[in-house]
Design an enzyme around this catalytic site. Sequence first.
Site, PDB file in Angstrom:
ATOM      1  N   LYS A  30     -12.921  -8.164  -7.750  1.00  0.00           N
ATOM      2  CA  LYS A  30     -13.352  -8.690  -6.464  1.00  0.00           C
ATOM      3  C   LYS A  30     -14.781  -9.165  -6.613  1.00  0.00           C
ATOM      4  CE  LYS A  30     -10.279  -5.486  -4.052  1.00  0.00           C
ATOM      5  NZ  LYS A  30     -10.126  -4.377  -3.100  1.00  0.00           N
ATOM      6  N   LYS A  42       0.835  -1.189   0.000  1.00  0.00           N
ATOM      7  CA  LYS A  42       0.000   0.000   0.000  1.00  0.00           C
ATOM      8  C   LYS A  42       0.882   1.256   0.000  1.00  0.00           C
ATOM      9  CE  LYS A  42      -4.141  -1.875   0.258  1.00  0.00           C
ATOM     10  NZ  LYS A  42      -5.213  -1.626  -0.727  1.00  0.00           N
ATOM     11  N   GLU A  69      -1.377  -0.431  -8.960  1.00  0.00           N
ATOM     12  CA  GLU A  69      -2.830  -0.568  -8.885  1.00  0.00           C
ATOM     13  C   GLU A  69      -3.482   0.764  -8.546  1.00  0.00           C
ATOM     14  OE1 GLU A  69      -5.951  -3.026  -6.032  1.00  0.00           O
ATOM     15  OE2 GLU A  69      -4.049  -3.982  -6.600  1.00  0.00           O
ATOM     16  N   ASP A  92      -0.134  -0.341  -4.553  1.00  0.00           N
ATOM     17  CA  ASP A  92      -1.552  -0.001  -4.635  1.00  0.00           C
ATOM     18  C   ASP A  92      -1.767   1.345  -3.959  1.00  0.00           C
ATOM     19  OD1 ASP A  92      -4.292   0.162  -4.681  1.00  0.00           O
ATOM     20  OD2 ASP A  92      -4.644  -1.549  -3.356  1.00  0.00           O
ATOM     21  N   ASP A 123      -8.645  -1.019 -10.231  1.00  0.00           N
ATOM     22  CA  ASP A 123      -9.420  -1.669  -9.164  1.00  0.00           C
ATOM     23  C   ASP A 123     -10.715  -0.892  -8.943  1.00  0.00           C
ATOM     24  OD1 ASP A 123     -10.464  -2.880  -6.930  1.00  0.00           O
ATOM     25  OD2 ASP A 123      -8.865  -2.304  -5.581  1.00  0.00           O
TER      26      ASP A 123
END
Length: 324
Positions: free
Chosen positions: A214, A109, A165, A139, A190
């Site tokens: 997801k 992250k 991401e 991300d 995403d």
Amino acid sequence: MFSPPPIEDLLAAAHVVSLPMLVKFRGVMAREVMLFDGPAGWSEFGPFLEYDDEESSRWLASAVEAGWLGYPEAARHWVPVNATVPAVSADLVPAVLGAFDGVHTVKIKVAEAGQSLRDDAARVGAVRHLLPDAKIRVDANGGWDVGQAVSALRMLSVFGLEYAEQPVATIEDMAAVRSALRGSVLIAADESVRKATDPLAVARAGAADLLVVKAAPLGGVRRALEIVAEAGLPAVVSSALDSSVGIRTGLALAAALPQLRYACGLGTVALMGGDVASPSLVASAGGMAVRDIVADPDLLAHFAVPAQRSDWWLDRLRRCHALL
């Protein structure tokens, strides 16, 4: 088309738990989710607390599909899984990675509010130092603007990035970042897929090299498979900070994809200090075998939320069911 069961059936099958986190993730130290003991197996309804009913209803559709219809046929029975490093300080990276077994790929992250690019570089550098041969992806959760994203990714690319991401929030900005980087860093979408009114818009705009999908936010495994097929881009399956029950749904999606070129973000149970199943659905030797999960009654009781929080979730369930 599969029709959802009556609300009475869902209410009778529901359990609400709060699972402690080992490290802060998405700003929380506990993860609340609702679980269903459905006729086709256990399933999870876990939209984050701030999500509105319309968005949350897609998560309910996913839970209903898993618990009352079951999963589509698997194309594989083992799925590679990445480790996940939250926006912790660099000195905590070894402890976080220690929770994952056989790490070959790491998602890190970055662009956390209140942190700097220097913090990001230190965290990514710590991972690269510990795992010189691992694939590394970052991300940003849409946390940068175009200029910041281009500068940051050019800097972080010295560590060797598999992809970045959601570096920026909008599809237009994603396309601008991808154009500026000219293939030096691949771009994965995403939020531009799972939170978009049109999940295929990012592919049509040429704004990403691959999709992060997801199951729950997209309305279930079958709908996610349709989106990947229509987009025509490689896909990575990721979780939404789920219990082992929710991870099983992500695993079903990864197992059913016709092609799977990238390790999947399904290892986040390792970041939790509790779970609803024993043994938990966690990666071993860098991957996960596809298997069913049954919630443990003792763990459900141990992590059950107080009555006030249970009532909050049951009211949410009624509202979201009305939107299905």
